[in-house]
Scaffold this motif. Structure first.
Motif, PDB file in Angstrom:
ATOM      1  N   LYS A  68      -5.252   1.748   0.251  1.00 57.02           N
ATOM      2  CA  LYS A  68      -5.989   2.083   1.231  1.00 57.02           C
ATOM      3  C   LYS A  68      -5.474   1.409   2.637  1.00 57.02           C
ATOM      4  N   ALA A  69      -4.939  -0.328   2.587  1.00 57.15           N
ATOM      5  CA  ALA A  69      -4.835  -0.512   3.576  1.00 57.15           C
ATOM      6  C   ALA A  69      -3.511  -0.349   4.893  1.00 57.15           C
ATOM      7  N   TYR A  70      -3.204   0.574   4.010  1.00 58.72           N
ATOM      8  CA  TYR A  70      -1.603   1.317   4.480  1.00 58.72           C
ATOM      9  C   TYR A  70      -2.136   1.909   5.151  1.00 58.72           C
ATOM     10  N   THR A  71      -3.318   3.128   4.953  1.00 57.65           N
ATOM     11  CA  THR A  71      -3.923   4.365   5.460  1.00 57.65           C
ATOM     12  C   THR A  71      -4.548   3.793   6.629  1.00 57.65           C
ATOM     13  N   VAL A  72      -4.659   2.829   6.529  1.00 61.60           N
ATOM     14  CA  VAL A  72      -5.741   2.174   8.314  1.00 61.60           C
ATOM     15  C   VAL A  72      -4.218   1.555   8.950  1.00 61.60           C
ATOM     16  N   TYR A  73      -3.678   0.868   8.695  1.00 57.23           N
ATOM     17  CA  TYR A  73      -2.619   0.629   9.423  1.00 57.23           C
ATOM     18  C   TYR A  73      -1.333   1.477   9.981  1.00 57.23           C
ATOM     19  N   ARG A  74      -0.996   2.460   9.213  1.00 59.26           N
ATOM     20  CA  ARG A  74      -1.002   4.005   9.670  1.00 59.26           C
ATOM     21  C   ARG A  74      -1.628   4.961  10.097  1.00 59.26           C
ATOM     22  N   PRO A  75      -2.611   4.773  10.555  1.00 59.91           N
ATOM     23  CA  PRO A  75      -3.175   6.575   9.928  1.00 59.91           C
ATOM     24  C   PRO A  75      -2.399   7.990  10.525  1.00 59.91           C
ATOM     25  N   HIS A  76      -1.799   7.812  11.384  1.00 61.51           N
ATOM     26  CA  HIS A  76      -0.918   8.949  11.536  1.00 61.51           C
ATOM     27  C   HIS A  76       0.385   9.285  10.488  1.00 61.51           C
ATOM     28  N   GLU A  77       0.826   8.121   9.553  1.00 66.57           N
ATOM     29  CA  GLU A  77       1.135   9.128   8.447  1.00 66.57           C
ATOM     30  C   GLU A  77       0.528   9.088   6.860  1.00 66.57           C
ATOM     31  N   GLY A  78      -1.281   8.234   7.315  1.00 67.51           N
ATOM     32  CA  GLY A  78      -1.584   7.897   6.159  1.00 67.51           C
ATOM     33  C   GLY A  78      -1.413   7.597   4.624  1.00 67.51           C
ATOM     34  N   TYR A  79      -1.047   8.778   3.613  1.00 68.74           N
ATOM     35  CA  TYR A  79      -0.835   8.165   2.626  1.00 68.74           C
ATOM     36  C   TYR A  79      -0.364   9.010   1.585  1.00 68.74           C
ATOM     37  N   CYS A  80       1.075   9.285   1.612  1.00 73.13           N
ATOM     38  CA  CYS A  80       2.489  10.049   0.478  1.00 73.13           C
ATOM     39  C   CYS A  80       1.935   9.125  -1.294  1.00 73.13           C
ATOM     40  N   GLN A  81       2.362  10.327  -1.996  1.00 65.89           N
ATOM     41  CA  GLN A  81       1.615   9.976  -3.616  1.00 65.89           C
ATOM     42  C   GLN A  81       2.725   8.904  -4.085  1.00 65.89           C
ATOM     43  N   ALA A  82       4.278   8.902  -3.157  1.00 67.45           N
ATOM     44  CA  ALA A  82       4.876   8.259  -4.002  1.00 67.45           C
ATOM     45  C   ALA A  82       5.082   7.148  -3.352  1.00 67.45           C
ATOM     46  N   GLN A  83       4.229   6.661  -2.053  1.00 63.59           N
ATOM     47  CA  GLN A  83       4.141   5.620  -2.067  1.00 63.59           C
ATOM     48  C   GLN A  83       3.659   4.284  -2.597  1.00 63.59           C
ATOM     49  N   GLY A  84       2.795   5.190  -4.218  1.00 61.76           N
ATOM     50  CA  GLY A  84       1.956   4.450  -5.781  1.00 61.76           C
ATOM     51  C   GLY A  84       2.634   3.746  -6.472  1.00 61.76           C
ATOM     52  N   PRO A  85       4.222   4.760  -6.583  1.00 58.89           N
ATOM     53  CA  PRO A  85       4.754   3.409  -8.017  1.00 58.89           C
ATOM     54  C   PRO A  85       5.218   2.233  -6.947  1.00 58.89           C
ATOM     55  N   VAL A  86       5.977   3.261  -5.842  1.00 56.98           N
ATOM     56  CA  VAL A  86       6.599   1.844  -4.824  1.00 56.98           C
ATOM     57  C   VAL A  86       5.670   0.284  -4.871  1.00 56.98           C
ATOM     58  N   ALA A  87       4.331   0.719  -4.499  1.00 64.03           N
ATOM     59  CA  ALA A  87       3.461  -0.217  -4.744  1.00 64.03           C
ATOM     60  C   ALA A  87       3.215  -0.906  -5.624  1.00 64.03           C
ATOM     61  N   ALA A  88       3.185   0.075  -7.027  1.00 65.55           N
ATOM     62  CA  ALA A  88       3.323  -0.800  -8.407  1.00 65.55           C
ATOM     63  C   ALA A  88       3.877  -1.623  -8.329  1.00 65.55           C
ATOM     64  N   VAL A  89       5.265  -1.018  -8.120  1.00 65.05           N
ATOM     65  CA  VAL A  89       6.934  -2.043  -8.552  1.00 65.05           C
ATOM     66  C   VAL A  89       6.436  -3.385  -8.163  1.00 65.05           C
ATOM     67  N   LEU A  90       6.662  -3.468  -6.409  1.00 66.04           N
ATOM     68  CA  LEU A  90       6.078  -4.216  -5.561  1.00 66.04           C
ATOM     69  C   LEU A  90       4.741  -5.387  -6.570  1.00 66.04           C
TER      70      LEU A  90
END
Length: 581
Positions: free
Chosen positions: A251-273
């Motif tokens: 959610k913080a990333y969608t606020v930080y980059r509103p023009h990009e929003g959320y991509c489903q592939a960011q979920g596993p990347v963020a989870a590993v981090l």
């Protein structure tokens, strides 16, 4: 005994921070390194695992990662507990020491437990339920080698700027060997520049976390949260620390980059981090990956993925022609298999130990690692005639790419093949330019520029250093401007033999110039002699009649004056002859 936390929670307690265990490191390794006397229960409470408070047999509370707090005294001593290495052994020792029967109904509701299941489930060294393909000790280097690598990484991270500025090749070699599990939480943010970004934007993540966010993105993120590593103890419970932290991070990333929003592939990347570091560090690492390493990957148009798919096919044609011909024959486009590989950084494709080794190298050497890994996977699946016998269409080919034998994907063997692939940064850049020109002919509105992507960790470090020099941070005095003196280094003196040879060449050059000058002078003189002075033009007298008359001398004398005497007469002179036409 371990010091008890002084009322602080989470990141505010230094005692808790000293006990944090990244996923993938055993407690025995961490305690042996820190020379602790007591084995703490559970995982750390600052992002590497659950932060809930457990009720153990009604005898007291135990905060994960903080050691024993308010535990009732019993016949078990600290020396006895220090010899235990796992949660199961320590819980059984408490049961036997206190005379309690083994009860499976207590301590429910944490991330590491299923509803109605035993309080302590067996996990592998990465936090996944069951041993699977990542059993402890399988293919692991000796403990002494792990300690040696940890010491080298600790020393390097203490002088990180010096290491990146002067010894980047050494950093790259160590990353290829694999970062120790206990050091990834410290090394990954330094490699990708997330630590520097977090230091620059102090308090920014809390501000983004408290923002309401776009309801549309929040609904989409909430639907995808439970799909991220469902068998990892950190993401089991919907109300647990892992899923809630992942929700806040995305959610913080969608606020930080509103023009990009959320991509489903960011979920596993963020989870590993999140498995390796606190949420704030994981957020800034995700920002660096999305902006520095893979710009345009998670944008709505995903133009960068389309371009890299064409680049991958061009590289495959050179590295593995057999597989390339097969894919072209059955019209298997790169987006059918490369998209998931590149967007998720292979976190949903390969065994987790191999994924971590790929991430170690990717954060050090950049996007070329993704191409190398993909080329190895295609070569393992479709590189031989035997493997191509069963691939008679698109479905069979894609299934072959997904069913590579696990023995071929073992981390050391697989990464050795990856490093041997002859694909460099220059090859990737050249193919990017070539394929970009082709795409722009077909799609004139293609706007992606691959120049925005930085090739490796050294380029990211240099870019951040340049930004710091141009825009000094608040609270820091800018560096005084000074002039760097110009240093002129004289060439080393020549040897006598070289000096004589140089003098002979200079003399020859002078003689040649003198001869050329003389030759030019002689040519100019010859040209001047050939030219005659222009003579008096004779009148054209053809077809004309001449009348010649002689004037009398008396008349000439009278015209000259009385006091003057006529001079000697000249033959055919003007005073004597007059010609009329």
């Amino acid at each position: 005994m371990l010091p008890q936390p002084s009322g602080a929670k989470g990141n505010d307690s230094k005692e808790e921070i000293s006990l944090q265990r990244p996923w993938g490191a055993r407690w025995t390794e961490v305690l042996a390194r820190d020379e602790c006397a007591t084995v703490p229960l559970g995982h750390c409470s600052i992002g590497n695992g659950p932060s809930t408070v457990h009720k153990l047999r009604g005898l007291g509370t135990l905060k994960q990662g903080a050691g024993l707090v308010g535990m009732a005294s019993g016949p078990m001593s600290s020396a006895d507990s220090s010899s235990l290495s796992t949660l199961e052994e320590l819980s059984d020792a408490f049961d036997s020491a206190l005379g309690c029967p083994h009860d499976d109904s207590s301590s429910l509701g944490s991330d590491s437990e299923l509803n109605g299941a035993a309080p302590y489930r067996q996990t592998d060294r990465y936090g996944f339920l069951g041993a699977g393909g990542t059993q402890d000790g399988l293919g692991q280097p000796p403990v002494e080698l792990i300690r040696h690598r940890e010491a080298r990484w600790l020393e390097m991270t203490l002088h990180w700027e010096k290491a990146m500025a002067r010894r980047y090749k050494k950093v790259k070699v160590l990353c290829r060997k694999g970062i120790p599990s206990s050091m990834r939480a410290r090394c990954w943010p330094l490699l990708c520049g997330g630590q520097t970004s977090m230091d620059r934007n102090h308090g920014k993540y809390k501000e983004l976390e408290q923002s309401p966010g776009d309801p549309q993105w929040l609904e989409t993120i909430e639907k995808d949260i439970h799909r991220q590593f469902p068998f990892h103890e950190m993401f089991l419970s919907p109300e647990g620390h892992g899923q809630r932290g992942l929700m806040q991070l995305l959610k913080a990333y969608t606020v930080y980059r509103p023009h990009e929003g959320y991509c489903q592939a960011q979920g596993p990347v963020a989870a590993v981090l999140l498995m390796h570091m606190p949420a704030e560090q994981a957020f800034w690492c995700l920002v660096q990956i999305s902006e520095r390493y893979l710009p345009g990957y998670y944008s709505p148009e995903m133009e960068a993925v389309l371009l890299d798919g064409e680049v991958f096919v061009a590289l495959l044609r050179r590295v593995c022609p057999k597989a390339y011909k097969h894919l072209q024959k059955h019209s298997v486009g790169p987006l059918l298999y490369v998209t998931e590989w590149f967007l998720c950084l292979y976190s949903r494709t390969l065994p987790f130990p191999t994924v971590l080794r790929i991430w170690d190298t990717f954060l050090s050497e950049g996007v070329k690692v993704l191409f190398r890994v993909g080329l190895v996977l295609v070569r393992l699946a479709l590189g031989s005639s035997e493997n191509l016998r069963d691939c008679t269409g698109v479905v069979e080919t894609l299934e072959k790419l997904r069913s590579i034998p696990a023995r071929l994907l073992q981390e050391d063997t697989f990464m050795a093949e990856v490093h041997n692939v002859a694909v460099s940064d220059r090859d990737v850049e050249r193919e990017c330019r070539t394929q970009l020109a082709k795409l722009r002919k077909v799609q004139p509105d293609f706007r992606y520029h691959p120049e925005q992507r930085l090739p490796n960790a050294k380029a990211v470090f240099d870019a951040q250093q340049l930004e710091d020099a141009q825009q000094p941070r608040k609270g820091r005095h800018p560096a005084p401007a000074f002039l760097i003196p110009e240093i002129v280094v004289d060439p080393p003196p020549l040897l006598p033999k070289e000096q004589r040879r140089l003098e002979r060449e200079q003399l020859k050059e002078q003689r040649r110039q003198e001869q050329e000058r003389r030759r030019q002078e002689e040519a100019a003189e010859k040209q001047a002699r050939k030219k005659k002075p222009p003579g008096r033009k004779k009148p054209d007298t053809r077809g004309k009649t001449f009348h010649v008359a002689q004037r009398p001398l008396l008349s000439l004398a009278q015209e000259g004056g009385e006091g003057e005497e006529p001079g000697p007469a000249k033959r055919n002179s003007a005073p004597y002859l007059e010609t009329y036409f």
